[in-house]
Design a protein around this motif. Structure first.
Motif, PDB file in Angstrom:
ATOM      1  N   ARG A   1      61.644  24.836 -39.532  1.00 10.39           N
ATOM      2  CA  ARG A   1      62.240  24.633 -38.223  1.00 10.39           C
ATOM      3  C   ARG A   1      61.349  25.177 -37.112  1.00 10.39           C
ATOM      4  O   ARG A   1      61.083  26.363 -37.046  1.00 10.39           O
ATOM      5  CB  ARG A   1      63.596  25.331 -38.162  1.00 10.39           C
ATOM      6  CG  ARG A   1      64.232  25.245 -36.787  1.00 10.39           C
ATOM      7  CD  ARG A   1      65.670  25.636 -36.839  1.00 10.39           C
ATOM      8  NE  ARG A   1      66.265  25.542 -35.512  1.00 10.39           N
ATOM      9  CZ  ARG A   1      67.557  25.675 -35.285  1.00 10.39           C
ATOM     10  NH1 ARG A   1      68.369  25.879 -36.312  1.00 10.39           N
ATOM     11  NH2 ARG A   1      68.037  25.592 -34.082  1.00 10.39           N
ATOM     12  N   PHE A   2      60.909  24.270 -36.250  1.00  5.58           N
ATOM     13  CA  PHE A   2      60.172  24.679 -35.062  1.00  5.58           C
ATOM     14  C   PHE A   2      61.207  25.070 -34.009  1.00  5.58           C
ATOM     15  O   PHE A   2      62.143  24.316 -33.759  1.00  5.58           O
ATOM     16  CB  PHE A   2      59.300  23.545 -34.547  1.00  5.58           C
ATOM     17  CG  PHE A   2      58.181  23.168 -35.485  1.00  5.58           C
ATOM     18  CD1 PHE A   2      56.903  23.674 -35.308  1.00  5.58           C
ATOM     19  CD2 PHE A   2      58.406  22.316 -36.561  1.00  5.58           C
ATOM     20  CE1 PHE A   2      55.876  23.336 -36.167  1.00  5.58           C
ATOM     21  CE2 PHE A   2      57.378  21.976 -37.435  1.00  5.58           C
ATOM     22  CZ  PHE A   2      56.114  22.488 -37.219  1.00  5.58           C
TER      23      PHE A   2
ATOM     24  N   ASP B   1      62.572  22.117 -28.258  1.00  3.40           N
ATOM     25  CA  ASP B   1      63.827  21.520 -27.787  1.00  3.40           C
ATOM     26  C   ASP B   1      63.598  20.432 -26.737  1.00  3.40           C
ATOM     27  O   ASP B   1      64.255  19.389 -26.756  1.00  3.40           O
ATOM     28  CB  ASP B   1      64.758  22.597 -27.217  1.00  3.40           C
ATOM     29  CG  ASP B   1      65.419  23.428 -28.317  1.00  3.40           C
ATOM     30  OD1 ASP B   1      65.188  23.119 -29.510  1.00  3.40           O
ATOM     31  OD2 ASP B   1      66.139  24.381 -27.981  1.00  3.40           O
ATOM     32  N   GLU B   2      62.648  20.667 -25.805  1.00  4.56           N
ATOM     33  CA  GLU B   2      62.424  19.668 -24.743  1.00  4.56           C
ATOM     34  C   GLU B   2      61.877  18.370 -25.334  1.00  4.56           C
ATOM     35  O   GLU B   2      62.332  17.272 -24.998  1.00  4.56           O
ATOM     36  CB  GLU B   2      61.486  20.207 -23.664  1.00  4.56           C
ATOM     37  CG  GLU B   2      62.205  21.031 -22.589  1.00  4.56           C
ATOM     38  CD  GLU B   2      63.395  20.266 -21.970  1.00  4.56           C
ATOM     39  OE1 GLU B   2      63.217  19.100 -21.577  1.00  4.56           O
ATOM     40  OE2 GLU B   2      64.494  20.843 -21.936  1.00  4.56           O
ATOM     41  N   LEU B   3      60.877  18.511 -26.242  1.00  2.00           N
ATOM     42  CA  LEU B   3      60.317  17.322 -26.915  1.00  2.00           C
ATOM     43  C   LEU B   3      61.423  16.564 -27.647  1.00  2.00           C
ATOM     44  O   LEU B   3      61.489  15.329 -27.614  1.00  2.00           O
ATOM     45  CB  LEU B   3      59.277  17.750 -27.956  1.00  2.00           C
ATOM     46  CG  LEU B   3      57.851  18.064 -27.512  1.00  2.00           C
ATOM     47  CD1 LEU B   3      57.088  18.675 -28.681  1.00  2.00           C
ATOM     48  CD2 LEU B   3      57.166  16.792 -27.031  1.00  2.00           C
TER      49      LEU B   3
ATOM     50  N   GLU C   1      63.760  14.700 -25.282  1.00  2.00           N
ATOM     51  CA  GLU C   1      63.107  13.501 -24.739  1.00  2.00           C
ATOM     52  C   GLU C   1      63.123  12.365 -25.758  1.00  2.00           C
ATOM     53  O   GLU C   1      63.331  11.203 -25.413  1.00  2.00           O
ATOM     54  CB  GLU C   1      61.669  13.820 -24.335  1.00  2.00           C
ATOM     55  CG  GLU C   1      61.557  14.783 -23.151  1.00  2.00           C
ATOM     56  CD  GLU C   1      62.110  14.201 -21.853  1.00  2.00           C
ATOM     57  OE1 GLU C   1      62.214  12.963 -21.752  1.00  2.00           O
ATOM     58  OE2 GLU C   1      62.441  14.997 -20.956  1.00  2.00           O
TER      59      GLU C   1
ATOM     60  N   LEU D   1      66.512  10.864 -25.907  1.00  2.00           N
ATOM     61  CA  LEU D   1      66.730   9.986 -24.742  1.00  2.00           C
ATOM     62  C   LEU D   1      66.041   8.642 -24.963  1.00  2.00           C
ATOM     63  O   LEU D   1      66.593   7.588 -24.643  1.00  2.00           O
ATOM     64  CB  LEU D   1      66.218  10.657 -23.470  1.00  2.00           C
ATOM     65  CG  LEU D   1      66.951  11.929 -23.038  1.00  2.00           C
ATOM     66  CD1 LEU D   1      66.350  12.493 -21.760  1.00  2.00           C
ATOM     67  CD2 LEU D   1      68.442  11.675 -22.870  1.00  2.00           C
TER      68      LEU D   1
ATOM     69  N   GLN E   1      72.689  22.472 -34.328  1.00  2.00           N
ATOM     70  CA  GLN E   1      71.676  22.501 -33.268  1.00  2.00           C
ATOM     71  C   GLN E   1      71.752  21.244 -32.401  1.00  2.00           C
ATOM     72  O   GLN E   1      71.523  21.294 -31.193  1.00  2.00           O
ATOM     73  CB  GLN E   1      70.264  22.591 -33.858  1.00  2.00           C
ATOM     74  CG  GLN E   1      69.166  22.610 -32.799  1.00  2.00           C
ATOM     75  CD  GLN E   1      67.789  22.219 -33.345  1.00  2.00           C
ATOM     76  OE1 GLN E   1      67.678  21.548 -34.373  1.00  2.00           O
ATOM     77  NE2 GLN E   1      66.745  22.663 -32.661  1.00  2.00           N
TER      78      GLN E   1
ATOM     79  N   LEU F   1      73.431  20.829 -28.888  1.00  2.00           N
ATOM     80  CA  LEU F   1      72.660  20.979 -27.643  1.00  2.00           C
ATOM     81  C   LEU F   1      72.159  19.619 -27.166  1.00  2.00           C
ATOM     82  O   LEU F   1      72.323  19.249 -25.996  1.00  2.00           O
ATOM     83  CB  LEU F   1      71.462  21.898 -27.891  1.00  2.00           C
ATOM     84  CG  LEU F   1      70.416  21.966 -26.774  1.00  2.00           C
ATOM     85  CD1 LEU F   1      70.965  22.715 -25.567  1.00  2.00           C
ATOM     86  CD2 LEU F   1      69.133  22.629 -27.263  1.00  2.00           C
TER      87      LEU F   1
ATOM     88  N   GLU G   1      72.160  13.370 -19.405  1.00  2.00           N
ATOM     89  CA  GLU G   1      71.025  12.620 -18.851  1.00  2.00           C
ATOM     90  C   GLU G   1      71.256  11.107 -18.892  1.00  2.00           C
ATOM     91  O   GLU G   1      70.669  10.365 -18.109  1.00  2.00           O
ATOM     92  CB  GLU G   1      69.746  12.959 -19.620  1.00  2.00           C
ATOM     93  CG  GLU G   1      69.305  14.417 -19.524  1.00  2.00           C
ATOM     94  CD  GLU G   1      69.012  14.820 -18.090  1.00  2.00           C
ATOM     95  OE1 GLU G   1      68.393  14.017 -17.356  1.00  2.00           O
ATOM     96  OE2 GLU G   1      69.447  15.922 -17.692  1.00  2.00           O
ATOM     97  N   ARG G   2      72.074  10.657 -19.872  1.00  2.00           N
ATOM     98  CA  ARG G   2      72.332   9.208 -20.055  1.00  2.00           C
ATOM     99  C   ARG G   2      73.826   8.951 -20.208  1.00  2.00           C
ATOM    100  O   ARG G   2      74.265   8.399 -21.223  1.00  2.00           O
ATOM    101  CB  ARG G   2      71.587   8.698 -21.300  1.00  2.00           C
ATOM    102  CG  ARG G   2      70.073   8.807 -21.256  1.00  2.00           C
ATOM    103  CD  ARG G   2      69.443   7.827 -20.290  1.00  2.00           C
ATOM    104  NE  ARG G   2      68.007   7.775 -20.482  1.00  2.00           N
ATOM    105  CZ  ARG G   2      67.151   8.624 -19.906  1.00  2.00           C
ATOM    106  NH1 ARG G   2      67.597   9.591 -19.125  1.00  2.00           N
ATOM    107  NH2 ARG G   2      65.843   8.512 -20.122  1.00  2.00           N
TER     108      ARG G   2
ATOM    109  N   ALA H   1      76.076  24.283 -32.050  1.00  2.00           N
ATOM    110  CA  ALA H   1      75.513  25.637 -31.968  1.00  2.00           C
ATOM    111  C   ALA H   1      75.164  26.023 -30.538  1.00  2.00           C
ATOM    112  O   ALA H   1      74.861  27.181 -30.270  1.00  2.00           O
ATOM    113  CB  ALA H   1      74.278  25.740 -32.852  1.00  2.00           C
ATOM    114  N   ALA H   2      75.182  25.055 -29.613  1.00  2.00           N
ATOM    115  CA  ALA H   2      74.832  25.354 -28.224  1.00  2.00           C
ATOM    116  C   ALA H   2      75.558  24.385 -27.298  1.00  2.00           C
ATOM    117  O   ALA H   2      76.165  23.412 -27.754  1.00  2.00           O
ATOM    118  CB  ALA H   2      73.326  25.257 -28.017  1.00  2.00           C
TER     119      ALA H   2
ATOM    120  N   ILE I   1      79.464  31.890 -30.777  1.00  2.00           N
ATOM    121  CA  ILE I   1      78.992  30.507 -30.638  1.00  2.00           C
ATOM    122  C   ILE I   1      80.169  29.583 -30.312  1.00  2.00           C
ATOM    123  O   ILE I   1      80.097  28.771 -29.380  1.00  2.00           O
ATOM    124  CB  ILE I   1      78.280  30.041 -31.939  1.00  2.00           C
ATOM    125  CG1 ILE I   1      77.034  30.901 -32.194  1.00  2.00           C
ATOM    126  CG2 ILE I   1      77.912  28.567 -31.854  1.00  2.00           C
ATOM    127  CD1 ILE I   1      76.391  30.667 -33.560  1.00  2.00           C
TER     128      ILE I   1
ATOM    129  N   ASN J   1      81.411  30.206 -26.687  1.00  2.00           N
ATOM    130  CA  ASN J   1      80.573  29.539 -25.681  1.00  2.00           C
ATOM    131  C   ASN J   1      80.925  28.062 -25.603  1.00  2.00           C
ATOM    132  O   ASN J   1      80.987  27.481 -24.511  1.00  2.00           O
ATOM    133  CB  ASN J   1      79.086  29.686 -26.042  1.00  2.00           C
ATOM    134  CG  ASN J   1      78.605  31.129 -25.957  1.00  2.00           C
ATOM    135  OD1 ASN J   1      79.246  31.963 -25.311  1.00  2.00           O
ATOM    136  ND2 ASN J   1      77.504  31.428 -26.624  1.00  2.00           N
TER     137      ASN J   1
END
Lengths: 350, 350
Positions: A204-205, A209-211, A214, A217, A233, A236, A244-245, A258-259, A291, A294
């Motif tokens: 797990r990297f 998250d941003e990659l 994207e 999307l 995960q 999120l 975004e969409r 989890a988020a 968790i 939240n």
């Protein structure tokens, strides 16, 4: 003394025939056949990254082959993701169902359960849903790159005991060594089934998250309006992709998310029905009360903005013993039916 | 200026609608539906490895989540592989067909082609074969571990130009930059299709051949008698697995095999019909005349031991322009039909 790998292979062969029978030679009577209109896979998203200043290597790709010169400098594709679709005939879902796995896992999450039963992909395909199961960026068939400034350094690898104790199969630290579980846990905990699940784990990297968002999307842009079923995960990514969409997400089903999403964009979720599902034994877990708390607070913020979010704690429905891996638990079909009924009640299934 | 990832995602979205149409919303008339008796996936093989003396890490798995203590010391599962099966109804193949991908790739090799046509898995499933597409050890959904003494150090990553120049799409070094190809090359070389293929590339560990062979043996032990279709690097595993499990391999189809089997065990191949297929433009390649020469010499040794090996150079059959990725070339169905006819002629298809 046998070669250790040979011993392992033989051991696997010895313990698996029953499963093999179930999985590769099903009884014709066991399940009705399904008609597919089409099936296949594609990659989507990602970008090109240029690397320079690295030494050239000579690589012998196969023994007896011819060494090839591999120059690591140049342009790489990174950040793409993999998606596999199966389209039943007739279709009864009004839009495709995207199935997004959790961290350290791949789309295998949605396929056959570790004890050899049909997974949620099979359940929903048999209900007439066009299913699209993906492998997120840097996981599984998406492929990965080791470009520190893009993907961080060393990814996280999990030991055999980690998911047992973190996914509420056993009751916390030490339970794997003790071989104990939560009372009535629904996850298949026999030795072979649990190891089948651990075999599904992938590194797990934690900095991509941003990659990953994207790429999700890009998947929505390609597939069009969809129902998104996201686990852990991917909660999120489900929340944020819907923000975004909003025009591409007809409904959001979050299984033990989890988020949460972006608190500044809750209004974007106003017209998207959301179902959040939590399993059992959360109160006694060191992490899950926070968790879940939240998640519930974010749901309240979405409602305050005019959105509709249903939070289902399975034990309150009399559905007990579910681990974090709800879709693999022995009662996975019962929870899948709950999701199916919720989607049908929202007019997304004919 | 737009976020670079956003720009990439939008670019992908802009160039893909045509493909998306073909892949996620096929015209009902395009292909006849197929009936599946069952489908699913499983992991097989591998072993447990103990790691010690490593520092404990605190990992925040998801933003807003709760940090988790990750102790890298302990027992890992490694060396397992992933397999996905689809069983058509009616079945016409006498045994399952195992489809083994080449190096730096995954089972995606056999699915949809980079330009969106059905791949060989679709072709053979539609012919009535129970297909089992796998991801080899350390690739794709098999997962991977970074345990240097087990998997070597850094795996090999390929730049955008490497497959173009090494897989006989372009005519050797410099052809990618020049944007030139072999005359009449069948690989889809438009910008998007080629990048779709590069997106399928995964890092290649070059020191895990023994682990990989053991996992393939575990797969054969689990599935039982099968036809093995192997590409490139998997030529090594196809030959060697057949030598270790001659009773489990009913036929061996090697597509541009990159390596040969164990010369000391050619007699074990005596009763297994073998088909070797080579594409075009081998004579002018810096590496392939040697690789093909090794393969043909090994075939002669197998014949001398009483075996039956058919070597097909596609250009000699009037089938021209094939790259190393025969199953992705524009004439992939024509070559698949050649394989299908060969299998039928050997009584393996009813």
């Amino acid at each position: 003394m046998p070669h250790p790998l040979r011993a392992a292979a033989l051991a696997a062969a010895l313990v698996l025939p029953a499963l093999a029978e179930a999985q590769t030679s099903p009884q014709p009577a066991a399940r009705p056949p399904v008609t597919l209109q089409d099936w296949g896979s594609f990659h989507v998203g990602g970008r090109e990254v240029v690397i320079s200043g690295q030494p050239v290597r000579e690589v012998l790709f196969s023994p007896g082959g011819v060494p090839a010169r591999v120059d690591p400098n140049g342009t790489y594709m990174m950040g793409g993701m993999y998606a596999q679709y199966m389209i039943p005939s007739p279709q009864r879902g009004s839009v495709p169902m995207l199935m997004w796995h959790g961290g350290g896992l791949t789309g295998v999450t949605w396929e056959t359960t570790p004890d050899g039963r049909p997974g949620w992909q099979s359940f929903f395909l048999r209900q007439g849903w066009h299913t699209i199961v993906s492998d997120a960026v840097e996981r599984g068939r998406a492929g990965w790159t080791m470009i520190p400034d893009q993907t961080g350094g060393q990814p996280v690898f999990l030991t055999l005991d980690n998911p047992w104790e973190r996914f509420r199969i056993g009751e916390g630290p030490g339970s794997f060594q003790r071989g104990t579980t939560y009372p009535g846990v629904q996850f298949p905990t026999d030795r072979e089934s649990y190891r089948n699940f651990v075999r599904q784990n992938v590194p797990r990297f934690t900095t991509t998250d941003e990659l990953t968002l994207e790429a999700y999307l890009a998947l929505l842009d390609r597939v069009g309006p969809s129902v998104v079923v996201a686990h852990s995960q991917a909660g999120l990514f489900g929340w944020r992709a819907a923000q975004e969409r909003p025009d591409r997400v007809r409904a959001l089903v979050l299984v033990e998310p989890a988020a949460v999403g972006d608190p500044a964009k809750v209004a974007a979720l106003r017209n998207i029905p959301v179902l959040m599902i939590y399993g059992d034994n959360i109160a006694t877990d060191p992490r899950w009360p926070t968790i879940r708390g939240n998640g519930v607070r974010f749901a309240e913020a979405v409602r305050a903005a005019g959105g509709s979010v249903d939070v289902v704690d399975l034990p309150e429905r009399g559905i007990r013993g579910n681990s974090h891996m709800v879709m693999m638990d022995r009662n996975s079909d019962e929870v899948a039916q709950l999701v199916q009924d919720w989607l049908a009640a929202r007019g997304l299934w004919r």
